[in-house]
Design a protein around this motif. Structure first.
Motif, PDB file in Angstrom:
ATOM      1  N   ILE A   1     -11.816 -95.012 -61.523  1.00  0.00           N
ATOM      2  CA  ILE A   1     -10.534 -94.306 -61.605  1.00  0.00           C
ATOM      3  C   ILE A   1     -10.112 -94.222 -63.061  1.00  0.00           C
ATOM      4  N   ILE A   2      -9.764 -93.011 -63.522  1.00  0.00           N
ATOM      5  CA  ILE A   2      -9.206 -92.829 -64.866  1.00  0.00           C
ATOM      6  C   ILE A   2      -7.718 -92.553 -64.742  1.00  0.00           C
ATOM      7  N   MET A   3      -6.929 -93.391 -65.429  1.00  0.00           N
ATOM      8  CA  MET A   3      -5.475 -93.304 -65.444  1.00  0.00           C
ATOM      9  C   MET A   3      -4.981 -93.035 -66.864  1.00  0.00           C
ATOM     10  N   PRO A   4      -3.714 -92.659 -67.036  1.00  0.00           N
ATOM     11  CA  PRO A   4      -3.160 -92.510 -68.394  1.00  0.00           C
ATOM     12  C   PRO A   4      -3.010 -93.871 -69.079  1.00  0.00           C
ATOM     13  N   HIS A   5      -3.034 -93.869 -70.391  1.00  0.00           N
ATOM     14  CA  HIS A   5      -2.676 -95.068 -71.155  1.00  0.00           C
ATOM     15  C   HIS A   5      -1.242 -94.947 -71.686  1.00  0.00           C
TER      16      HIS A   5
ATOM     17  N   TYR B   1     -21.646 -92.505 -56.046  1.00  0.00           N
ATOM     18  CA  TYR B   1     -20.455 -92.679 -56.886  1.00  0.00           C
ATOM     19  C   TYR B   1     -19.303 -91.826 -56.374  1.00  0.00           C
ATOM     20  N   VAL B   2     -18.095 -92.246 -56.713  1.00  0.00           N
ATOM     21  CA  VAL B   2     -16.894 -91.435 -56.531  1.00  0.00           C
ATOM     22  C   VAL B   2     -16.023 -91.663 -57.753  1.00  0.00           C
ATOM     23  N   TYR B   3     -15.751 -90.590 -58.492  1.00  0.00           N
ATOM     24  CA  TYR B   3     -14.969 -90.645 -59.722  1.00  0.00           C
ATOM     25  C   TYR B   3     -13.649 -89.922 -59.502  1.00  0.00           C
ATOM     26  N   ILE B   4     -12.568 -90.545 -59.979  1.00  0.00           N
ATOM     27  CA  ILE B   4     -11.213 -90.049 -59.715  1.00  0.00           C
ATOM     28  C   ILE B   4     -10.413 -89.998 -61.011  1.00  0.00           C
ATOM     29  N   MET B   5      -9.725 -88.881 -61.226  1.00  0.00           N
ATOM     30  CA  MET B   5      -8.705 -88.815 -62.281  1.00  0.00           C
ATOM     31  C   MET B   5      -7.363 -88.570 -61.611  1.00  0.00           C
ATOM     32  N   THR B   6      -6.366 -89.353 -62.026  1.00  0.00           N
ATOM     33  CA  THR B   6      -5.036 -89.198 -61.437  1.00  0.00           C
ATOM     34  C   THR B   6      -3.978 -89.740 -62.388  1.00  0.00           C
ATOM     35  N   PRO B   7      -2.811 -89.108 -62.471  1.00  0.00           N
ATOM     36  CA  PRO B   7      -1.746 -89.631 -63.334  1.00  0.00           C
ATOM     37  C   PRO B   7      -0.987 -90.799 -62.711  1.00  0.00           C
ATOM     38  N   TYR B   8      -1.051 -90.908 -61.384  1.00  0.00           N
ATOM     39  CA  TYR B   8      -0.291 -91.951 -60.676  1.00  0.00           C
ATOM     40  C   TYR B   8      -1.201 -92.657 -59.681  1.00  0.00           C
ATOM     41  N   LEU B   9      -0.893 -93.912 -59.425  1.00  0.00           N
ATOM     42  CA  LEU B   9      -1.665 -94.716 -58.480  1.00  0.00           C
ATOM     43  C   LEU B   9      -0.691 -95.532 -57.646  1.00  0.00           C
ATOM     44  N   VAL B  10      -0.273 -94.953 -56.528  1.00  0.00           N
ATOM     45  CA  VAL B  10       0.637 -95.617 -55.599  1.00  0.00           C
ATOM     46  C   VAL B  10      -0.011 -95.504 -54.228  1.00  0.00           C
ATOM     47  N   LEU B  11      -0.644 -96.577 -53.770  1.00  0.00           N
ATOM     48  CA  LEU B  11      -1.581 -96.510 -52.656  1.00  0.00           C
ATOM     49  C   LEU B  11      -1.046 -97.150 -51.381  1.00  0.00           C
ATOM     50  N   ASP B  12      -1.414 -96.551 -50.247  1.00  0.00           N
ATOM     51  CA  ASP B  12      -1.143 -97.207 -48.970  1.00  0.00           C
ATOM     52  C   ASP B  12      -2.340 -98.078 -48.607  1.00  0.00           C
TER      53      ASP B  12
ATOM     54  N   GLU C   1     -21.150 -79.958 -61.041  1.00  0.00           N
ATOM     55  CA  GLU C   1     -21.764 -80.601 -62.195  1.00  0.00           C
ATOM     56  C   GLU C   1     -20.880 -80.477 -63.430  1.00  0.00           C
ATOM     57  N   GLN C   2     -20.152 -79.367 -63.568  1.00  0.00           N
ATOM     58  CA  GLN C   2     -19.228 -79.203 -64.694  1.00  0.00           C
ATOM     59  C   GLN C   2     -18.077 -80.201 -64.604  1.00  0.00           C
ATOM     60  N   ILE C   3     -17.607 -80.427 -63.392  1.00  0.00           N
ATOM     61  CA  ILE C   3     -16.518 -81.392 -63.189  1.00  0.00           C
ATOM     62  C   ILE C   3     -17.002 -82.800 -63.501  1.00  0.00           C
TER      63      ILE C   3
ATOM     64  N   ASP D   1     -17.620 -87.547 -67.426  1.00  0.00           N
ATOM     65  CA  ASP D   1     -18.495 -88.303 -68.326  1.00  0.00           C
ATOM     66  C   ASP D   1     -18.023 -88.225 -69.773  1.00  0.00           C
ATOM     67  N   GLU D   2     -17.504 -87.065 -70.179  1.00  0.00           N
ATOM     68  CA  GLU D   2     -17.052 -86.893 -71.562  1.00  0.00           C
ATOM     69  C   GLU D   2     -15.680 -87.515 -71.800  1.00  0.00           C
ATOM     70  N   THR D   3     -14.911 -87.721 -70.748  1.00  0.00           N
ATOM     71  CA  THR D   3     -13.588 -88.346 -70.873  1.00  0.00           C
ATOM     72  C   THR D   3     -13.699 -89.864 -70.927  1.00  0.00           C
ATOM     73  N   LEU D   4     -14.657 -90.422 -70.230  1.00  0.00           N
ATOM     74  CA  LEU D   4     -14.773 -91.879 -70.107  1.00  0.00           C
ATOM     75  C   LEU D   4     -14.885 -92.608 -71.453  1.00  0.00           C
ATOM     76  N   PRO D   5     -15.656 -92.094 -72.424  1.00  0.00           N
ATOM     77  CA  PRO D   5     -15.732 -92.801 -73.718  1.00  0.00           C
ATOM     78  C   PRO D   5     -14.416 -92.852 -74.483  1.00  0.00           C
ATOM     79  N   LYS D   6     -13.447 -92.038 -74.090  1.00  0.00           N
ATOM     80  CA  LYS D   6     -12.141 -92.021 -74.748  1.00  0.00           C
ATOM     81  C   LYS D   6     -11.159 -92.977 -74.059  1.00  0.00           C
ATOM     82  N   CYS D   7     -11.686 -93.768 -73.143  1.00  0.00           N
ATOM     83  CA  CYS D   7     -10.831 -94.649 -72.331  1.00  0.00           C
ATOM     84  C   CYS D   7     -11.124 -96.119 -72.619  1.00  0.00           C
ATOM     85  N   VAL D   8     -10.180 -96.963 -72.250  1.00  0.00           N
ATOM     86  CA  VAL D   8     -10.371 -98.407 -72.312  1.00  0.00           C
ATOM     87  C   VAL D   8     -10.451 -98.927 -70.875  1.00  0.00           C
ATOM     88  N   ARG D   9     -11.427 -99.801 -70.617  1.00  0.00           N
ATOM     89  CA  ARG D   9     -11.564-100.350 -69.271  1.00  0.00           C
ATOM     90  C   ARG D   9     -10.597-101.503 -69.072  1.00  0.00           C
TER      91      ARG D   9
END
Length: 528
Positions: free
Chosen positions: A408-412, A378-389, A486-488, A493-501
């Motif tokens: 990827i977790i982004m802001p709503h 797995y690779v899990y990412i949190m970022t406020p912006y998503l502007v990709l090359d 593991e803390q990260i 894991d604890e942030t994901l349930p507060k998100c919408v896919r």
């Protein structure tokens, strides 16, 4: 009536300050320069009509060949080619203006000189590198790249503490600042008066009175948005040394596009902080701007702090008008017997790093790509912006296609609507490939975090956008096989349930204008 007159008087004085203040003069000078460049453009455009299409078509063709052969990211080449080919006069004029910026070249030379003088403070401990090589040849190769291209060595014997919210960082940093005995270094993109900064400043002022050396370095954008223009003098009066990185000037210059986006706090050479948190109240949820502010920070204690100490002093040197005694970094790197503490006997390795837009080597970008390509589970990412090359799109979609859980977790709730529209333009392509994108329902995500396979992570200031990876000065810490990973992962894991896919259907349901604007902005995304 008296109160009404007083209010009118204050209103008039406020209006006068705006009309005759520094900001108005700044805007006036900028307007005059823009008018001058517009006049040049009109004059050249008339020449274009007079000389005929052939002449300017030839210039445009030559410039196109030159751009295609430049050593830079393909997305930047495309962003230049469009105006040069579609609007030959304007595109050529703009390109030449950018490339002839002597201020940027002088600044780059100054940075190179400082780094050359101080490289010997960042030598790689061969015993540490050999231990890493025995553990992981791939990570040893990454270590070589980070040292050769970024300048920063790999360390072990470092204790980490992760803060999943700025609120927790705030409490911890106040306690650690109280323990300072020799010096405190503070370097942040944003410093704004309020509960957070006032609390820190109170301690800094007291420590300065006790004889602790306190230095503060902040980006020049603060002088217009957060702090008074003469704030350094105010701090100097309190016994605190202060410098401003790249102060905003009333002159059109590409150097103003390169900001110090780093977040660094160093205490006595043995304790340091970095992450996404700036020194303003919204970062600790004492001021509500875009719902709940999800941010993070990480504390280091141990040998890896040396990298942050040196990178702060290097930037301090760069921001000086003339060389001073800061050249001798040795006293700041002597931590006595602290590194013999048993609490530092932790497993794993780390590389605190800095990334410069001046040297042509996108260290943060390459580090992110390395993690994505090396990911197995797995690779899990949190970022406020998503502007990709294209490189990042390929890496993310390839990871998902080969079975890596790519999330990827982004802001709503965004802080910038234009950046949000631009981010949404990438969603469908990523989702079709199997990348899972979530948006944080309670508000805004400002964390810049990678975690992969339970063994590696990055926490720092580097966003998933062109500005962070190519235009700003950034920093962070890469961590391998330390318990903090593991803390990260737990925070994710604890942030994901507060998100919408987000799904293809939810993206398709976005307003038509929203989607069109996002796609249109991709034409100039590298220049935003």
């Amino acid at each position: 009536m008296i109160e009404m007159d007083e209010m009118k008087g204050r209103g008039k004085r406020g209006l006068l300050r705006v009309v005759f203040g520094r900001t108005m003069f700044f805007l006036l000078f900028i307007a005059l320069q823009l008018a001058f460049f517009f006049w040049i453009y009109v004059w050249l455009d008339n020449k274009y009509q007079a000389w005929g299409y052939g002449s300017f078509a030839l210039i445009s063709a030559i410039l196109t060949i030159h751009i295609l052969n430049e050593k830079q990211n393909a997305s930047f080449k495309m962003a230049w080619l469009i105006p040069v080919l579609l609007f030959p006069v304007f595109g050529t004029l703009f390109y030449v203006f950018v490339q002839l910026q002597m201020e940027t070249k002088i600044f780059a030379k100054r940075i190179a000189e400082v780094q050359k003088r101080t490289d010997h403070f960042l030598e790689q401990d061969t015993a540490v590198y050999e231990r890493l090589s025995r553990r992981s040849r791939r990570n040893a190769n990454l270590s070589l790249y980070m040292k050769k291209s970024g300048g920063y060595p790999t360390w072990d014997r470092t204790n980490f503490k992760y803060f999943p919210l700025g609120d927790e960082f705030y409490t911890d940093v106040l306690q650690e600042l109280q323990k300072a005995r020799r010096y405190i270094f503070v370097e942040y993109f944003i410093i704004s008066k309020g509960i957070l900064w006032d609390s820190i400043l109170k301690i800094l002022e007291q420590k300065a009175k006790e004889g602790v050396e306190v230095r503060i370095l902040y980006d020049g954008m603060n002088s217009f948005s957060n702090l008074p223009h003469d704030y350094p003098k105010e701090l100097e009066a309190k016994g605190i040394r202060c410098r401003i990185f790249n102060p905003i000037r009333p002159a059109i210059s590409t150097s103003q596009n390169n900001r110090d986006h780093r977040k660094i706090l160093v205490i006595d050479g043995h304790t340091a902080y970095t992450g996404g948190v700036n020194l303003a109240d919204e970062y600790i949820n004492r001021k509500v701007r875009f719902g709940h502010w999800k941010d993070n920070a990480i504390r280091l204690k141990g040998e890896a702090v040396r990298n942050f100490t040196v990178m702060f002093l290097q930037m301090w040197d760069v921001c000086s008008k003339k060389p001073d005694s800061d050249f001798d970094y040795s006293p700041y790197l002597d931590t006595g017997d602290y590194f013999h503490s048993p609490e530092l006997d932790m497993d794993g390795f780390s590389i605190p790093f800095s990334d410069s837009p001046i040297d042509g080597e996108p260290v943060g970008h390459q580090l992110y790509l390395d993690i994505i390509y090396q990911a197995k589970k797995y690779v899990y990412i949190m970022t406020p912006y998503l502007v990709l090359d294209d490189d990042m799109i390929t890496a993310l979609t390839y990871a998902a296609k080969r079975g890596v859980d790519t999330v990827i977790i982004m802001p709503h709730i965004p802080d910038k609507k234009s950046a949000f529209m631009l981010a949404h333009s990438y969603y469908t392509e990523l989702i079709e490939a199997g990348v899972k994108i979530y948006e944080y329902l309670p508000g805004f995500v400002h964390s810049k975090t990678f975690v992969s396979d339970g063994e590696k992570a990055v926490v720092g200031s580097v966003n998933m956008d062109f500005r962070s990876q190519y235009l700003n000065f950034e920093c962070g810490v890469y961590i391998y096989e330390n318990p903090v990973v593991e803390q990260i992962k737990k925070d994710f894991d604890e942030t994901l349930p507060k998100c919408v896919r987000m799904t293809e259907e939810s993206v398709e349901a976005l307003p038509a204008l929203h989607k069109f604007c996002g796609k249109a902005m991709r034409l100039i995304a590298p220049l935003m």
